[in-house]
Motif scaffolding. Structure first.
Motif, PDB file in Angstrom:
ATOM      1  N   ALA A   1      49.009  44.027  56.926  1.00 13.27           N
ATOM      2  CA  ALA A   1      48.415  45.337  56.674  1.00 13.27           C
ATOM      3  C   ALA A   1      47.440  45.761  57.759  1.00 13.27           C
ATOM      4  O   ALA A   1      47.396  46.944  58.131  1.00 13.27           O
ATOM      5  CB  ALA A   1      47.704  45.323  55.315  1.00 13.27           C
TER       6      ALA A   1
ATOM      7  N   GLN B   1      50.687  45.950  50.326  1.00 15.18           N
ATOM      8  CA  GLN B   1      50.578  47.334  49.865  1.00 15.18           C
ATOM      9  C   GLN B   1      49.196  47.620  49.294  1.00 15.18           C
ATOM     10  O   GLN B   1      48.633  48.691  49.510  1.00 15.18           O
ATOM     11  CB  GLN B   1      51.649  47.615  48.812  1.00 15.18           C
ATOM     12  CG  GLN B   1      53.063  47.573  49.343  1.00 15.18           C
ATOM     13  CD  GLN B   1      53.282  48.566  50.464  1.00 15.18           C
ATOM     14  OE1 GLN B   1      53.430  48.198  51.625  1.00 15.18           O
ATOM     15  NE2 GLN B   1      53.289  49.846  50.131  1.00 15.18           N
ATOM     16  N   PHE B   2      48.632  46.669  48.572  1.00 14.51           N
ATOM     17  CA  PHE B   2      47.320  46.891  47.974  1.00 14.51           C
ATOM     18  C   PHE B   2      46.240  46.966  49.046  1.00 14.51           C
ATOM     19  O   PHE B   2      45.329  47.793  48.973  1.00 14.51           O
ATOM     20  CB  PHE B   2      47.000  45.772  46.987  1.00 14.51           C
ATOM     21  CG  PHE B   2      45.926  46.127  46.004  1.00 14.51           C
ATOM     22  CD1 PHE B   2      46.249  46.652  44.769  1.00 14.51           C
ATOM     23  CD2 PHE B   2      44.591  45.945  46.315  1.00 14.51           C
ATOM     24  CE1 PHE B   2      45.258  46.990  43.853  1.00 14.51           C
ATOM     25  CE2 PHE B   2      43.585  46.277  45.418  1.00 14.51           C
ATOM     26  CZ  PHE B   2      43.925  46.798  44.180  1.00 14.51           C
TER      27      PHE B   2
ATOM     28  N   VAL C   1      46.620  47.893  52.197  1.00 18.60           N
ATOM     29  CA  VAL C   1      46.778  49.140  52.944  1.00 18.60           C
ATOM     30  C   VAL C   1      46.054  50.285  52.243  1.00 18.60           C
ATOM     31  O   VAL C   1      45.414  51.136  52.886  1.00 18.60           O
ATOM     32  CB  VAL C   1      48.277  49.462  53.116  1.00 18.60           C
ATOM     33  CG1 VAL C   1      48.469  50.905  53.588  1.00 18.60           C
ATOM     34  CG2 VAL C   1      48.914  48.508  54.112  1.00 18.60           C
ATOM     35  N   ASN C   2      46.125  50.310  50.903  1.00 18.26           N
ATOM     36  CA  ASN C   2      45.552  51.420  50.149  1.00 18.26           C
ATOM     37  C   ASN C   2      44.082  51.222  49.790  1.00 18.26           C
ATOM     38  O   ASN C   2      43.399  52.198  49.463  1.00 18.26           O
ATOM     39  CB  ASN C   2      46.341  51.635  48.852  1.00 18.26           C
ATOM     40  CG  ASN C   2      47.765  52.081  49.111  1.00 18.26           C
ATOM     41  OD1 ASN C   2      48.014  52.884  49.998  1.00 18.26           O
ATOM     42  ND2 ASN C   2      48.709  51.550  48.354  1.00 18.26           N
ATOM     43  N   SER C   3      43.577  49.987  49.820  1.00 20.95           N
ATOM     44  CA  SER C   3      42.227  49.738  49.314  1.00 20.95           C
ATOM     45  C   SER C   3      41.223  49.370  50.400  1.00 20.95           C
ATOM     46  O   SER C   3      40.017  49.449  50.155  1.00 20.95           O
ATOM     47  CB  SER C   3      42.259  48.612  48.267  1.00 20.95           C
ATOM     48  OG  SER C   3      42.733  47.406  48.831  1.00 20.95           O
TER      49      SER C   3
ATOM     50  N   PRO D   1      39.990  50.382  54.094  1.00 16.55           N
ATOM     51  CA  PRO D   1      40.134  51.332  55.214  1.00 16.55           C
ATOM     52  C   PRO D   1      40.126  50.612  56.565  1.00 16.55           C
ATOM     53  O   PRO D   1      39.444  49.601  56.755  1.00 16.55           O
ATOM     54  CB  PRO D   1      38.895  52.237  55.075  1.00 16.55           C
ATOM     55  CG  PRO D   1      38.396  52.013  53.683  1.00 16.55           C
ATOM     56  CD  PRO D   1      38.762  50.605  53.319  1.00 16.55           C
TER      57      PRO D   1
ATOM     58  N   GLU E   1      44.748  50.626  38.907  1.00 18.79           N
ATOM     59  CA  GLU E   1      43.993  50.871  40.127  1.00 18.79           C
ATOM     60  C   GLU E   1      44.926  51.025  41.321  1.00 18.79           C
ATOM     61  O   GLU E   1      44.748  51.896  42.163  1.00 18.79           O
ATOM     62  CB  GLU E   1      42.999  49.749  40.365  1.00 18.79           C
ATOM     63  CG  GLU E   1      42.057  49.998  41.533  1.00 18.79           C
ATOM     64  CD  GLU E   1      40.900  49.016  41.559  1.00 18.79           C
ATOM     65  OE1 GLU E   1      40.318  48.823  42.634  1.00 18.79           O
ATOM     66  OE2 GLU E   1      40.576  48.461  40.494  1.00 18.79           O
ATOM     67  N   GLY E   2      45.964  50.179  41.362  1.00 18.13           N
ATOM     68  CA  GLY E   2      46.932  50.306  42.430  1.00 18.13           C
ATOM     69  C   GLY E   2      47.704  51.605  42.352  1.00 18.13           C
ATOM     70  O   GLY E   2      48.012  52.235  43.364  1.00 18.13           O
TER      71      GLY E   2
ATOM     72  N   LYS F   1      45.386  54.481  43.579  1.00 17.68           N
ATOM     73  CA  LYS F   1      45.152  54.471  45.014  1.00 17.68           C
ATOM     74  C   LYS F   1      46.412  54.802  45.809  1.00 17.68           C
ATOM     75  O   LYS F   1      46.342  55.288  46.920  1.00 17.68           O
ATOM     76  CB  LYS F   1      44.613  53.114  45.462  1.00 17.68           C
ATOM     77  CG  LYS F   1      43.191  52.881  44.980  1.00 17.68           C
ATOM     78  CD  LYS F   1      42.686  51.505  45.420  1.00 17.68           C
ATOM     79  CE  LYS F   1      41.247  51.295  44.955  1.00 17.68           C
ATOM     80  NZ  LYS F   1      40.733  49.982  45.327  1.00 17.68           N
ATOM     81  N   SER F   2      47.576  54.476  45.255  1.00 19.64           N
ATOM     82  CA  SER F   2      48.797  54.777  45.981  1.00 19.64           C
ATOM     83  C   SER F   2      49.182  56.242  45.841  1.00 19.64           C
ATOM     84  O   SER F   2      50.018  56.721  46.578  1.00 19.64           O
ATOM     85  CB  SER F   2      49.943  53.876  45.478  1.00 19.64           C
ATOM     86  OG  SER F   2      50.187  54.114  44.109  1.00 19.64           O
TER      87      SER F   2
END
Length: 280
Positions: A101, A162-163, A165-167, A169, A275-276, A279-280
């Protein structure tokens, strides 16, 4: 219509539907307990009993006293295997997910694509090759043969990637590098705290899947003195005459750790998934 779900009050039909769903889902477990507390004579009656009897401890004593089943040892073995595999998956998958990520290296996209493609390959296709490899290492018939193939999972790597990447920065990672933080320091101090909900979800799913795994433990541990709980339950059901009160008594005991895990961590599963999703 037009209102948010959290602002819409539930009707009586909603609660009735939820209650019916719960009863349908819980009935097999309840029926398992009823049979586990019954005698052979009670099982032969028609209609069958729907109320638990008082023979559970007697049936359980028979299960644990069988010499060729090793049921007590199988529960310990399942705890060892599930705990080691879960801890390994959480560490390696979160580390690999962080690398895919946030780290830049040649071939990262191709490697991630390869990891995803492995999810499309059924586990049954690799059983023969895996058995040969474990035989070459001399691990067949031991717990190492069950633990080693599950130390890392492709789904865990993809989910962690994936988590993250979204959580997490990119700016936060870059600022940590400017401050002199090493890659492992960034992983330990920034990524892991943000991953707690996802780690809880992956840990529970991995523990339950490892505990319930039957095919590979049966192949590599069948006939040995180191069975897992699912193999031991299968041994209870083997033979020309199956004593179902013993089988279901053992199955009920083997299900209790999973119920405890889901009861304790169920809220974390919902929290991590929601939460995922947000955020996605």
């Amino acid at each position: 219509m037009g209102r948010a779900p959290q602002d819409t009050g539930a009707s009586i039909w909603t609660y009735l539907l939820l209650a019916a769903t719960f009863l349908l889902g819980a009935f097999p477990l309840y029926w398992m307990f009823v049979i586990a507390t019954s005698t052979d004579e009670a099982l032969a009656k028609l209609p069958p009993a729907v109320v638990p009897s008082n023979q559970f401890l007697i049936n359980l004593d028979e299960v644990f006293s069988l010499q060729d089943v090793y049921f007590a040892a199988s529960l310990v073995n399942s705890v060892i295997v599930s705990t080691v595999v879960t801890a390994s998956v959480l560490f390696f998958c979160s580390l690999a997910g962080f690398a895919f990520a946030k780290l830049r290296f040649k071939g990262s996209n191709a490697l991630m694509l390869f990891v995803i493609l492995t999810l499309t390959v059924p586990n049954q296709l690799g059983v023969v090759a895996l058995y040969i490899v474990m035989g070459k290492l001399g691990w067949n018939g031991t717990l190492l043969a069950v633990i080693a193939p599950g130390l890392v999972s492709a789904f865990g790597v993809f989910y962690m990637r994936q988590f993250i990447v979204n959580s997490v920065p990119d700016e936060l990672v870059e600022s940590a590098r400017v401050d002199g933080a090493t890659t492992m320091r960034i992983y330990a101090s920034i990524v892991l705290p943000a991953l707690r909900p996802a780690l809880a979800v992956l840990g529970l799913l991995t523990f339950v899947a490892t505990w319930n795994d039957f095919q590979w433990p049966l192949i590599t541990l069948g006939g040995s003195d180191f069975p897992t709980s699912m193999v031991a339950v299968s041994d209870l059901a083997s033979g020309n005459y199956v004593i179902y009160r013993r089988v279901l008594a053992g199955a009920f005991v083997a299900t209790i750790p999973l119920l405890v895990m889901l009861f304790v961590g169920g809220r974390q599963i919902v929290r991590g998934i929601m939460e995922g999703a947000v955020k996605s």
